[in-house]
Enzyme design. Structure first.
Site, short mmCIF file in Angstrom:
data_model
loop_
_atom_site.label_atom_id
_atom_site.label_comp_id
_atom_site.label_asym_id
_atom_site.label_seq_id
_atom_site.Cartn_x
_atom_site.Cartn_y
_atom_site.Cartn_z
N LYS A 144 58.17 -19.02 79.09
CA LYS A 144 58.78 -17.83 79.69
C LYS A 144 60.15 -18.15 80.25
O LYS A 144 61.05 -17.31 80.23
CB LYS A 144 57.89 -17.28 80.81
N LYS A 151 50.84 -11.22 66.86
CA LYS A 151 49.88 -10.58 67.75
C LYS A 151 50.30 -9.16 68.11
O LYS A 151 51.50 -8.90 68.30
CB LYS A 151 49.79 -11.40 69.05
N LYS A 160 52.50 -5.41 73.67
CA LYS A 160 53.21 -4.26 74.24
C LYS A 160 54.72 -4.48 74.25
O LYS A 160 55.49 -3.56 74.45
CB LYS A 160 52.70 -3.95 75.63
#
Ligand code: TRP
Length: 335
Positions: A113, A198, A201
């Site tokens: 991240k 995958k 969202k």
């Protein structure tokens, strides 16, 4: 014998999709009666990356409502919001002070991240796993359902608990070391536009996912347009046909039919015959969830009261642990 206690956390991301449901929420719900469950909407974790204050509260309530709509049963589960129980932040601070910095710098999720965010990385993102450890340890949880991506964080939680007990426990175990709860494999649901990625969202394309609250019309359109291949006949287990694998798996999970039955049913099917079947199964599986969701959100007082009760029960357990931790660290008890 009391039931083993399970603690689980879910982020209030907004717009839950089939991947969240089939990969995570459904696993909590299945088998919940075997445990004493604490389910926490982790809204403090939600601000470790840039967030929108205008939607945080709504997203938090939405995920709580969706969890109930998906079958979370209050007879077995206690549903609450992390920020409503101040012990989470407080224990995170106390644990920060006994957690070596390099343990956090080594976390894979942080590194991934952090790279994505460049200059903007907050201290909170580095500290994310300590807050997660606090979530778990406050409840003296026996088990934590974890997917592959959270295993390292659970290991860290155990390391922190062991270190705390060793340094401050004086032979008493203050914090319980939790075990991972590995459940029958959660499904990995892939994107409708690319069977190798995958469902997510954060994919800019709405067409790539089916949201739990999509209307039947939208679902039908998305499935109609989803990516397939040029081969006639559908099969599991062909690595050259990722879309086929994904769509058949979705059909299997949503229809509730065993895998071999689906394999036989679809062996000779064309995509043109299969897509309406998948559409029907998806709509039928989501309809009861959507109906229940609508009933829950129509009665705002209901959700508020569920979360209030959840908070009270959570606080009783969490505050007790927090007191023991503070006593072990040598804090005075205020009058
Ligand atoms: N990190 C978890 C995730 O992204 C969410 C989480 C926060 C959690 N606290 C937790 C999961 C405690 C289990 C237990 O999925």
């Amino acid at each position: 014998m009391p039931k083993p206690r399970v603690l689980s956390g879910i982020q209030p991301t907004g717009n839950l999709h089939l991947g969240n449901y089939l990969g995570a929420i459904r696993n909590w719900v299945d088998g919940q009666e075997q445990y004493e469950n604490f389910f926490c909407v982790v809204d403090l974790h939600a601000i470790t990356v840039p967030h929108d204050p205008a939607t945080l509260a709504a997203d938090t309530y939405e995920i709580a409502a969706v969890s109930l709509a998906c079958g979370l049963d209050l007879n077995y589960a206690n549903l609450f919001v992390q920020s409503h129980v101040s012990a989470h932040s407080e224990l995170a601070w106390l644990l920060n002070c006994i957690t070596p910095l390099n343990w956090l710098q080594d976390m894979i999720q942080f590194k991934e991240k952090a790279i994505k965010q460049g200059e903007n990385v907050s201290t909170g993102l580095l500290d994310y796993p300590v807050l997660m450890a606090a979530d778990i340890l406050l409840y003296q949880a026996d088990k934590v359902p974890v997917g592959e991506d959270q295993k390292q964080h659970l290991e860290l939680t155990r390391d922190i608990a062991a270190r705390f007990n060793h340094q401050f426990g004086k032979k008493k175990r203050v914090l319980k070391l939790p075990d991972p709860l590995i459940r029958a494999e959660g499904a990995r649901v892939m994107s409708l536009t690319d069977g190798t990625r995958k469902m997510s969202k954060s994919d800019p394309s709405e067409q790539s996912r089916i949201n739990l609250l999509d209307s039947p019309d939208t679902i039908a359109k998305k499935i109609k347009r989803c990516k397939t291949d040029l081969v006639q006949g559908l099969e599991f287990g062909n690595p050259d046909r990722p879309e086929c694998e994904n769509l058949l798996t979705l059909y299997q999970l949503l229809s509730g039919k065993p895998k071999d039955v689906v394999a036989a049913e679809c062996r000779e099917m064309s995509w043109g015959t299969f897509k309406p079947l998948l559409t029907e199964a998806t709509i039928a599986a989501l309809q009861p969830i959507q109906d229940k969701y609508q009933a829950i959100v129509a009665d705002k007082g209901y959700l508020e009261s569920v979360l209030k009760q959840g908070r009270e029960k959570a606080e009783a357990v969490a505050n007790e642990t927090l007191s023991q931790v503070k006593a072990a660290l040598g804090y005075s008890v205020p009058l």
